[in-house]
Design an enzyme around this catalytic site. Structure first.
Site, PDB file in Angstrom:
ATOM      1  CD  GLU A  56      55.012 -19.127 -17.554  1.00 57.46           C
ATOM      2  OE1 GLU A  56      55.792 -18.348 -18.144  1.00 57.46           O
ATOM      3  OE2 GLU A  56      54.522 -20.131 -18.088  1.00 57.46           O
TER       4      GLU A  56
ATOM      5  CG  HIS B 199      49.556 -17.582 -15.718  1.00 56.18           C
ATOM      6  ND1 HIS B 199      48.868 -17.462 -16.905  1.00 56.18           N
ATOM      7  CD2 HIS B 199      50.081 -18.844 -15.710  1.00 56.18           C
ATOM      8  CE1 HIS B 199      48.984 -18.596 -17.582  1.00 56.18           C
ATOM      9  NE2 HIS B 199      49.700 -19.448 -16.880  1.00 56.18           N
TER      10      HIS B 199
ATOM     11  CG  HIS C 129      46.187 -22.811 -16.988  1.00 57.57           C
ATOM     12  ND1 HIS C 129      46.855 -23.970 -16.680  1.00 57.57           N
ATOM     13  CD2 HIS C 129      47.163 -21.876 -17.223  1.00 57.57           C
ATOM     14  CE1 HIS C 129      48.169 -23.761 -16.721  1.00 57.57           C
ATOM     15  NE2 HIS C 129      48.378 -22.492 -17.035  1.00 57.57           N
TER      16      HIS C 129
ATOM     17  CD  GLU D 233      28.965  -4.336 -13.358  1.00 57.32           C
ATOM     18  OE1 GLU D 233      29.717  -4.495 -12.399  1.00 57.32           O
ATOM     19  OE2 GLU D 233      28.266  -3.326 -13.533  1.00 57.32           O
TER      20      GLU D 233
ATOM     21  CG  HIS E 225      49.221 -21.159 -21.388  1.00 60.84           C
ATOM     22  ND1 HIS E 225      50.563 -21.472 -21.452  1.00 60.84           N
ATOM     23  CD2 HIS E 225      48.942 -21.086 -20.053  1.00 60.84           C
ATOM     24  CE1 HIS E 225      51.043 -21.609 -20.234  1.00 60.84           C
ATOM     25  NE2 HIS E 225      50.085 -21.374 -19.370  1.00 60.84           N
TER      26      HIS E 225
HETATM   27  O1  2HA Z   1      53.186 -22.731 -13.511  1.00 65.11           O
HETATM   28  O2  2HA Z   1      50.890 -22.186 -15.493  1.00 65.11           O
HETATM   29  O3  2HA Z   1      52.404 -21.285 -17.444  1.00 65.11           O
HETATM   30  C1  2HA Z   1      52.551 -23.458 -14.471  1.00 65.11           C
HETATM   31  C2  2HA Z   1      52.027 -22.584 -15.524  1.00 65.11           C
HETATM   32  C3  2HA Z   1      52.943 -22.222 -16.592  1.00 65.11           C
HETATM   33 ZN    ZN Z   2      50.121 -21.460 -17.324  1.00 68.73          ZN
END
Ligand code: 2HA
Ligand code: ZN
Length: 285
Positions: A126, A149, A151, A179, A220
């Site tokens: 990413e 990032h 999930h 909050e 995602h």
């Molecule tokens: O690196 O999360 O979006 C793996 C991920 C891709």
């Molecule tokens: Zn991801």
């Protein structure tokens, strides 16, 4: 092993280097939260030359990588990133294989590897979203440093059952915990579902980052940004907590909620300005 050798081994592994330790610890936290199954998630953290040079020889380029896009805006910048295809679970035990310290070349066309990415590992898939988001956040906040990032489970779940209108989504999140409006008064951005890893998703995400610190990728996960690892992580934690509460109350009869008037009063009390167009302007929101 004599003391010198042991020091060199530790240095190579990176445990004694503050920014490497921070990366190793935060990825472990995310994994333990269940937000980074398998190779899910990625983090990038901009560093100053002085803080890098204290621990790593900045004149020794181990390898050069040509990214699929040029990043003139970040020329000469130092950044530590998670590696592609690697598991957050394993970063703490072996930072050198799972992280990489890069410098963007002066012409913005190459990445100079200064440490890590052992055995031919590559930076996160990413990288376009990370670099493009850094560029946009730096324009609005010169102290910006972190893009993160993962999930986050309930954020992801919520994107199945809540309208993906970012104004409505933000308002629902604000209503879930007192909050929230204080932690993310700018709300969240949401892009359409797209194939991850592409320059295109990077551009779409970065476009949103002009206005917000956090962007949700439907079905995602989430991108959070901040001036420190703690700030980016804390932002994602707070959004995830709100999403968790939403998933717990959704489908139940609601007896009371935080009103627009209360949210407005809260924002005033904490000196933040909620993103316009979300709260009823009757209360000054
Ligand atoms: O690196 O999360 O979006 C793996 C991920 C891709
Ligand atoms: Zn991801």
């Amino acid at each position: 092993m004599n003391v010198t050798l042991r020091n060199e081994a530790t240095q190579a592994a990176g445990w004694n280097i503050p920014f490497i330790r921070e990366m190793a610890e935060i990825t472990q936290h995310m994994w333990k939260n269940g937000w980074d199954e398998r190779n899910g998630g990625n983090v990038s953290y901009l560093l100053e030359e002085e803080e890098v040079a204290r621990y790593i020889d900045v004149n020794q380029v181990i390898r050069r990588i040509k990214p699929a896009f040029s990043v003139h805006e970040l020329a000469g910048k130092y950044v530590i990133v998670t590696a592609s295809g690697k598991y957050f679970k394993n970063v703490l035990a072996d930072p050198e294989s799972n992280l990489g310290l890069l410098r963007v070349s002066n012409d913005g066309e190459e990445l100079e590897v200064l440490w890590g990415l052992k055995n031919g590992a590559n930076p996160t898939s990413e990288l376009p979203t990370h670099f493009m988001s850094h560029i946009e956040r730096l324009k609005v906040d010169p102290n910006h440093r972190v893009v993160m990032h993962n999930h986050a489970t309930n954020v992801l779940a919520m994107t199945f059952i809540h309208e993906l209108d970012e104004v409505k989504f933000t308002k629902t999140l604000w209503q879930m915990c007192t909050e929230c409006v204080v932690v993310f008064p700018d709300g969240v951005g949401i892009i359409p579902w797209m194939v991850p890893g592409s320059n295109e998703i990077g551009r779409k995400t970065a476009e949103k980052m002009k206005e917000v610190h956090a962007v949700i990728w439907p079905q995602h996960g989430i991108f959070g940004t901040g001036t420190t690892i703690d700030e980016a992580f804390g932002l994602i934690e707070t959004i995830e907590k709100a999403a968790q509460v939403y998933m717990l109350v959704a489908g139940h009869e609601i007896q009371q909620r935080i009103t627009d008037e209360q949210l407005t009063t809260l924002a005033q009390a904490f000196g933040v300005t909620p993103r316009a167009g979300i709260l009823n302007p009757k209360f000054g929101g």
